[in-house]
Write a protein that holds these residues in place. Structure first.
Motif, PDB file in Angstrom:
ATOM      1  N   UNK A   8      39.435  29.501  40.009  1.00 22.31           N
ATOM      2  CA  UNK A   8      38.043  29.699  40.380  1.00 22.31           C
ATOM      3  C   UNK A   8      37.562  31.123  40.183  1.00 22.31           C
ATOM      4  N   UNK A   9      36.502  31.470  40.886  1.00 26.70           N
ATOM      5  CA  UNK A   9      35.918  32.814  40.819  1.00 26.70           C
ATOM      6  C   UNK A   9      36.605  33.670  41.879  1.00 26.70           C
ATOM      7  N   UNK A  10      37.305  34.676  41.414  1.00 23.69           N
ATOM      8  CA  UNK A  10      38.050  35.587  42.280  1.00 23.69           C
ATOM      9  C   UNK A  10      37.468  36.980  42.041  1.00 23.69           C
ATOM     10  N   UNK A  11      36.867  37.546  43.047  1.00 26.80           N
ATOM     11  CA  UNK A  11      36.159  38.818  42.863  1.00 26.80           C
ATOM     12  C   UNK A  11      37.107  40.002  42.956  1.00 26.80           C
ATOM     13  N   UNK A  12      37.063  40.854  41.925  1.00 31.36           N
ATOM     14  CA  UNK A  12      37.784  42.128  41.937  1.00 31.36           C
ATOM     15  C   UNK A  12      36.942  43.114  42.741  1.00 31.36           C
ATOM     16  N   UNK A  39      32.884  32.099  46.672  1.00 36.76           N
ATOM     17  CA  UNK A  39      33.975  32.492  45.777  1.00 36.76           C
ATOM     18  C   UNK A  39      35.282  31.883  46.264  1.00 36.76           C
ATOM     19  N   UNK A  40      36.238  31.808  45.349  1.00 39.86           N
ATOM     20  CA  UNK A  40      37.502  31.142  45.643  1.00 39.86           C
ATOM     21  C   UNK A  40      38.620  32.113  46.021  1.00 39.86           C
ATOM     22  N   UNK A  41      38.396  33.391  45.797  1.00 43.97           N
ATOM     23  CA  UNK A  41      39.417  34.367  46.132  1.00 43.97           C
ATOM     24  C   UNK A  41      38.891  35.780  45.993  1.00 43.97           C
ATOM     25  N   UNK A  42      39.669  36.725  46.509  1.00 43.66           N
ATOM     26  CA  UNK A  42      39.305  38.137  46.473  1.00 43.66           C
ATOM     27  C   UNK A  42      40.519  38.972  46.094  1.00 43.66           C
ATOM     28  N   UNK A  43      40.265  40.021  45.318  1.00 44.81           N
ATOM     29  CA  UNK A  43      41.302  40.989  44.962  1.00 44.81           C
ATOM     30  C   UNK A  43      40.908  42.356  45.521  1.00 44.81           C
ATOM     31  N   UNK A  76      43.614  35.705  49.083  1.00 51.15           N
ATOM     32  CA  UNK A  76      43.613  37.158  48.906  1.00 51.15           C
ATOM     33  C   UNK A  76      44.791  37.516  48.016  1.00 51.15           C
ATOM     34  N   UNK A  77      44.473  38.122  46.873  1.00 49.38           N
ATOM     35  CA  UNK A  77      45.497  38.563  45.919  1.00 49.38           C
ATOM     36  C   UNK A  77      45.431  40.082  45.879  1.00 49.38           C
ATOM     37  N   UNK A  78      46.395  40.731  46.480  1.00 47.81           N
ATOM     38  CA  UNK A  78      46.353  42.178  46.624  1.00 47.81           C
ATOM     39  C   UNK A  78      46.744  42.886  45.329  1.00 47.81           C
ATOM     40  N   UNK A  79      45.909  43.830  44.894  1.00 47.10           N
ATOM     41  CA  UNK A  79      46.310  44.694  43.802  1.00 47.10           C
ATOM     42  C   UNK A  79      47.539  45.492  44.213  1.00 47.10           C
ATOM     43  N   UNK A  80      48.536  45.544  43.346  1.00 47.01           N
ATOM     44  CA  UNK A  80      49.796  46.177  43.742  1.00 47.01           C
ATOM     45  C   UNK A  80      50.526  46.790  42.557  1.00 47.01           C
ATOM     46  N   UNK A  81      49.794  47.269  41.577  1.00 47.43           N
ATOM     47  CA  UNK A  81      50.431  47.816  40.387  1.00 47.43           C
ATOM     48  C   UNK A  81      50.678  49.306  40.476  1.00 47.43           C
ATOM     49  N   UNK A  82      51.563  49.773  39.616  1.00 49.10           N
ATOM     50  CA  UNK A  82      51.886  51.201  39.539  1.00 49.10           C
ATOM     51  C   UNK A  82      52.604  51.479  38.232  1.00 49.10           C
ATOM     52  N   UNK A  83      52.564  52.737  37.806  1.00 51.51           N
ATOM     53  CA  UNK A  83      53.374  53.149  36.661  1.00 51.51           C
ATOM     54  C   UNK A  83      54.856  53.151  36.990  1.00 51.51           C
ATOM     55  N   UNK A  84      55.180  53.272  38.274  1.00 44.63           N
ATOM     56  CA  UNK A  84      56.573  53.340  38.720  1.00 44.63           C
ATOM     57  C   UNK A  84      56.977  52.014  39.351  1.00 44.63           C
ATOM     58  N   UNK A  85      58.074  51.450  38.909  1.00 41.00           N
ATOM     59  CA  UNK A  85      58.506  50.142  39.399  1.00 41.00           C
ATOM     60  C   UNK A  85      58.768  50.164  40.897  1.00 41.00           C
ATOM     61  N   UNK A 100      48.893  38.735  52.514  1.00 39.64           N
ATOM     62  CA  UNK A 100      48.199  38.348  51.290  1.00 39.64           C
ATOM     63  C   UNK A 100      48.839  37.096  50.694  1.00 39.64           C
ATOM     64  N   UNK A 101      48.042  36.324  49.961  1.00 37.89           N
ATOM     65  CA  UNK A 101      48.535  35.103  49.325  1.00 37.89           C
ATOM     66  C   UNK A 101      49.278  35.387  48.031  1.00 37.89           C
ATOM     67  N   UNK A 102      49.051  36.559  47.465  1.00 38.39           N
ATOM     68  CA  UNK A 102      49.702  36.910  46.223  1.00 38.39           C
ATOM     69  C   UNK A 102      49.469  38.368  45.901  1.00 38.39           C
ATOM     70  N   UNK A 103      50.052  38.795  44.781  1.00 41.30           N
ATOM     71  CA  UNK A 103      49.892  40.174  44.320  1.00 41.30           C
ATOM     72  C   UNK A 103      49.477  40.164  42.858  1.00 41.30           C
ATOM     73  N   UNK A 104      48.575  41.070  42.514  1.00 46.98           N
ATOM     74  CA  UNK A 104      48.151  41.279  41.128  1.00 46.98           C
ATOM     75  C   UNK A 104      48.786  42.577  40.661  1.00 46.98           C
TER      76      UNK A 104
END
Length: 294
Positions: A8-12, A39-43, A76-85, A100-104
């Motif tokens: 669905x529509x997941x808002x960043x 909306x169906x989800x949020x980031x 809720x899909x939490x942003x969780x990125x980084x250059x470092x693992x 959170x339901x997931x991670x982006x």
């Protein structure tokens, strides 16, 4: 029939700022507006949330606040990125602990790893934390493009449940649908090409435009999924100017300017981003009017 985990529509979400700090009251207003729009989800804390310039404590607080406000009403899909693992693992662990339901998780930026490095990065995260993870491929921002074959390798892992594909390349979802299990969620990360992505096997969009026009984005998606292509095209034609306007200046400054025009938050961004240039504000205003956003 396979039911997507994320669709669905997941808002960043943007992260509203005031006097240099996260404006939590404005953030709550924005989240409630999104949910009311259907909306169906949020980031929270994705690229549009200015994650690259947020302190770790701010990042975690915004994720926690989003989960608390949402209270299970949407994903809720939490942003969780980084250059470092190791930092990405820390952020995904926090996303899980916050509820959170997931991670982006975006491809590592600046250091430009090889395809092998990308695979090992995401595999390490997936092994470290038992939380559904969306890969995030946005080569225009990160300087590295995740190959389809790398996506297919990672899709085997049970914690890797889908991808946010912001390449705008319509051949990619077709290839992935043909070569990856149907349970893998293909989600567009590019508003202008969203209908094309859905037509080629996508199940949703992680949208910048829906910050400003959530009802319209939901209407577009629901019309398309109902097979009413004429109505979906009509919504897309109404929104195409707004899609483009969101990137007339450094994102998410245009989205924040548009939301400030609606009285929902301040237009402030954090350096090195600059506020929307005065020269492009009239074009954003026109795009909002054409999209019916008042």
């Amino acid at each position: 029939m396979t039911v997507p985990l994320f669709k669905g529509v997941i808002t960043a979400l943007i992260t509203p700022l005031r006097d240099g700090n996260v404006d939590e009251s404005a953030f709550e207003r924005l989240v409630e507006r999104q949910i009311a729009a259907g909306v169906h989800g949020l980031v929270p804390m994705g690229t549009t949330g200015e994650s690259a310039t947020m302190h770790v404590e701010e990042h975690k607080r915004v994720v926690e606040l989003c989960v608390k406000i949402v209270a299970g009403r949407v994903r809720v899909i939490a942003g969780a990125g980084s250059s470092a693992t190791d930092k990405a693992i820390e952020l995904v662990r926090h996303a899980k602990s916050a509820g959170a339901d997931g991670a982006l998780v975006v491809t590592p930026y600046y250091n430009r790893p090889s395809q092998t490095g990308l695979a090992l990065h995401f595999e390490a995260i997936a092994e470290a934390v038992q939380l559904p993870m969306l890969l995030y491929n946005v080569p225009g921002r990160t300087g590295v493009d995740m190959a389809n074959e790398t996506v297919a390798r990672l899709a085997i892992h049970p914690n890797v449940v889908g991808i946010k594909d912001a390449t705008g390349d319509m051949a990619r979802p077709s290839w992935m649908r043909a070569n990856i299990d149907a349970a893998f969620d293909l989600i567009s990360g590019d508003d202008p090409s969203c209908p094309g992505y859905l037509a080629n096997g996508g199940v949703g969009v992680i949208s910048v435009t829906s910050n400003v026009a959530p009802e319209a984005m939901v209407a577009l998606y629901e019309a398309f999924m109902a097979g009413d292509l004429a109505t979906a095209r009509s919504w897309q034609e109404r929104l195409i100017g707004l899609h483009k306007a969101m990137f007339l200046d450094n994102s998410p400054a245009p989205a924040k300017y548009a939301l400030s025009r609606l009285g929902l938050c301040d237009e402030a961004v954090r350096l090195p981003l600059a506020p929307t240039a005065e020269a492009v504000k009239p074009a954003i205003d026109r795009a909002m009017s054409e999209a019916g956003v008042v």
